[in-house]
Design a protein around this motif. Structure first.
Motif, PDB file in Angstrom:
ATOM      1  N   ASP A 180       5.256  -4.945   5.577  1.00 27.13           N
ATOM      2  CA  ASP A 180       4.012  -5.356   4.919  1.00 27.13           C
ATOM      3  C   ASP A 180       2.957  -5.768   5.953  1.00 27.13           C
ATOM      4  N   ALA A 181       3.380  -6.500   6.976  1.00 30.04           N
ATOM      5  CA  ALA A 181       2.450  -6.928   8.010  1.00 30.04           C
ATOM      6  C   ALA A 181       1.889  -5.731   8.770  1.00 30.04           C
ATOM      7  N   VAL A 182       2.735  -4.773   9.087  1.00 29.89           N
ATOM      8  CA  VAL A 182       2.288  -3.553   9.783  1.00 29.89           C
ATOM      9  C   VAL A 182       1.324  -2.778   8.900  1.00 29.89           C
ATOM     10  N   ALA A 183       1.646  -2.650   7.615  1.00 28.56           N
ATOM     11  CA  ALA A 183       0.774  -1.924   6.688  1.00 28.56           C
ATOM     12  C   ALA A 183      -0.575  -2.619   6.556  1.00 28.56           C
ATOM     13  N   LEU A 184      -0.573  -3.943   6.561  1.00 28.35           N
ATOM     14  CA  LEU A 184      -1.822  -4.690   6.479  1.00 28.35           C
ATOM     15  C   LEU A 184      -2.689  -4.420   7.699  1.00 28.35           C
ATOM     16  N   TYR A 185      -2.067  -4.404   8.881  1.00 30.09           N
ATOM     17  CA  TYR A 185      -2.826  -4.119  10.100  1.00 30.09           C
ATOM     18  C   TYR A 185      -3.386  -2.700  10.069  1.00 30.09           C
ATOM     19  N   ARG A 186      -2.559  -1.758   9.660  1.00 26.30           N
ATOM     20  CA  ARG A 186      -3.026  -0.366   9.614  1.00 26.30           C
ATOM     21  C   ARG A 186      -4.113  -0.167   8.566  1.00 26.30           C
ATOM     22  N   ALA A 187      -4.035  -0.918   7.465  1.00 23.22           N
ATOM     23  CA  ALA A 187      -5.040  -0.805   6.409  1.00 23.22           C
ATOM     24  C   ALA A 187      -6.403  -1.285   6.908  1.00 23.22           C
ATOM     25  N   ALA A 188      -6.402  -2.170   7.896  1.00 19.58           N
ATOM     26  CA  ALA A 188      -7.659  -2.660   8.456  1.00 19.58           C
ATOM     27  C   ALA A 188      -8.374  -1.559   9.227  1.00 19.58           C
TER      28      ALA A 188
ATOM     29  N   ARG B 134      -9.965  -4.972  12.538  1.00 20.65           N
ATOM     30  CA  ARG B 134      -9.496  -6.335  12.788  1.00 20.65           C
ATOM     31  C   ARG B 134      -8.493  -6.319  13.931  1.00 20.65           C
ATOM     32  N   THR B 135      -8.426  -7.398  14.664  1.00 18.66           N
ATOM     33  CA  THR B 135      -7.510  -7.494  15.790  1.00 18.66           C
ATOM     34  C   THR B 135      -6.103  -7.846  15.314  1.00 18.66           C
ATOM     35  N   TYR B 136      -5.145  -7.657  16.224  1.00 14.97           N
ATOM     36  CA  TYR B 136      -3.783  -8.066  15.911  1.00 14.97           C
ATOM     37  C   TYR B 136      -3.757  -9.550  15.560  1.00 14.97           C
ATOM     38  N   ALA B 137      -4.452 -10.354  16.363  1.00 13.41           N
ATOM     39  CA  ALA B 137      -4.429 -11.802  16.162  1.00 13.41           C
ATOM     40  C   ALA B 137      -4.999 -12.193  14.805  1.00 13.41           C
ATOM     41  N   ALA B 138      -6.067 -11.536  14.371  1.00  8.50           N
ATOM     42  CA  ALA B 138      -6.689 -11.873  13.087  1.00  8.50           C
ATOM     43  C   ALA B 138      -5.759 -11.548  11.929  1.00  8.50           C
ATOM     44  N   VAL B 139      -5.155 -10.382  11.968  1.00 12.07           N
ATOM     45  CA  VAL B 139      -4.236  -9.990  10.894  1.00 12.07           C
ATOM     46  C   VAL B 139      -2.990 -10.871  10.944  1.00 12.07           C
ATOM     47  N   ALA B 140      -2.491 -11.140  12.150  1.00 11.75           N
ATOM     48  CA  ALA B 140      -1.288 -11.963  12.303  1.00 11.75           C
ATOM     49  C   ALA B 140      -1.518 -13.370  11.759  1.00 11.75           C
TER      50      ALA B 140
ATOM     51  N   ARG C 114      -0.788  -8.773  -0.906  1.00 14.60           N
ATOM     52  CA  ARG C 114       0.080  -9.930  -0.678  1.00 14.60           C
ATOM     53  C   ARG C 114      -0.544 -10.898   0.323  1.00 14.60           C
ATOM     54  N   ALA C 115      -1.115 -10.364   1.386  1.00 17.95           N
ATOM     55  CA  ALA C 115      -1.757 -11.219   2.381  1.00 17.95           C
ATOM     56  C   ALA C 115      -2.961 -11.935   1.767  1.00 17.95           C
ATOM     57  N   GLU C 116      -3.743 -11.211   0.983  1.00 14.91           N
ATOM     58  CA  GLU C 116      -4.906 -11.822   0.326  1.00 14.91           C
ATOM     59  C   GLU C 116      -4.462 -12.902  -0.654  1.00 14.91           C
ATOM     60  N   ASN C 117      -3.379 -12.657  -1.377  1.00 18.64           N
ATOM     61  CA  ASN C 117      -2.848 -13.637  -2.310  1.00 18.64           C
ATOM     62  C   ASN C 117      -2.443 -14.913  -1.569  1.00 18.64           C
ATOM     63  N   GLY C 118      -1.787 -14.763  -0.435  1.00 14.40           N
ATOM     64  CA  GLY C 118      -1.407 -15.926   0.362  1.00 14.40           C
ATOM     65  C   GLY C 118      -2.614 -16.706   0.854  1.00 14.40           C
ATOM     66  N   ARG C 119      -3.637 -15.972   1.313  1.00  8.63           N
ATOM     67  CA  ARG C 119      -4.874 -16.623   1.764  1.00  8.63           C
ATOM     68  C   ARG C 119      -5.525 -17.398   0.621  1.00  8.63           C
ATOM     69  N   LEU C 120      -5.582 -16.797  -0.556  1.00  3.47           N
ATOM     70  CA  LEU C 120      -6.211 -17.448  -1.699  1.00  3.47           C
ATOM     71  C   LEU C 120      -5.434 -18.682  -2.147  1.00  3.47           C
TER      72      LEU C 120
END
Length: 107
Positions: A14-22, A26-32, A74-80
């Protein structure tokens, strides 16, 4: 060979897919930071996923798009959820401040 990752395979994917979707916006650090891992951990995961994808076949590009969308959501849900907790705390502080100042004005 390195040590075994403490993260589940689903989480790493999921984390890899989120980075690739950017799409490189976005940088690795921002997505991480959004996912809750270090930038180096994410970079390693992206590199490993690229190595694994190079040897395998990609028969289902639609499923890959869904996986990326799911990771992003999922990442957006966690942020919210984190933001909602912060807002609750801010509202409580403002409510107490309003009570305090209302009491001061009556006195």
């Amino acid at each position: 060979m390195g040590r075994k990752s403490p993260y589940r395979a689903e989480f790493r994917n999921d984390a890899v897919a989120l980075y690739r979707a950017a799409g490189g916006k976005r940088t690795y650090a921002a997505v991480a930071a959004d996912v809750g891992v270090t930038g180096e951990t994410l970079r390693s995961g992206v590199r490993q996923a690229g190595e694994q994808a190079g040897g395998g076949n990609r028969d289902e590009p639609v499923a890959e798009g869904r996986d990326e969308e799911l990771a992003r959501l999922r990442a957006e849900n966690g942020r919210l959820r984190r933001a909602e907790k912060e807002w609750e705390l801010e509202r409580e502080i403002l409510r107490r401040a309003a009570q305090y100042f209302a009491k001061e004005m009556r006195a």
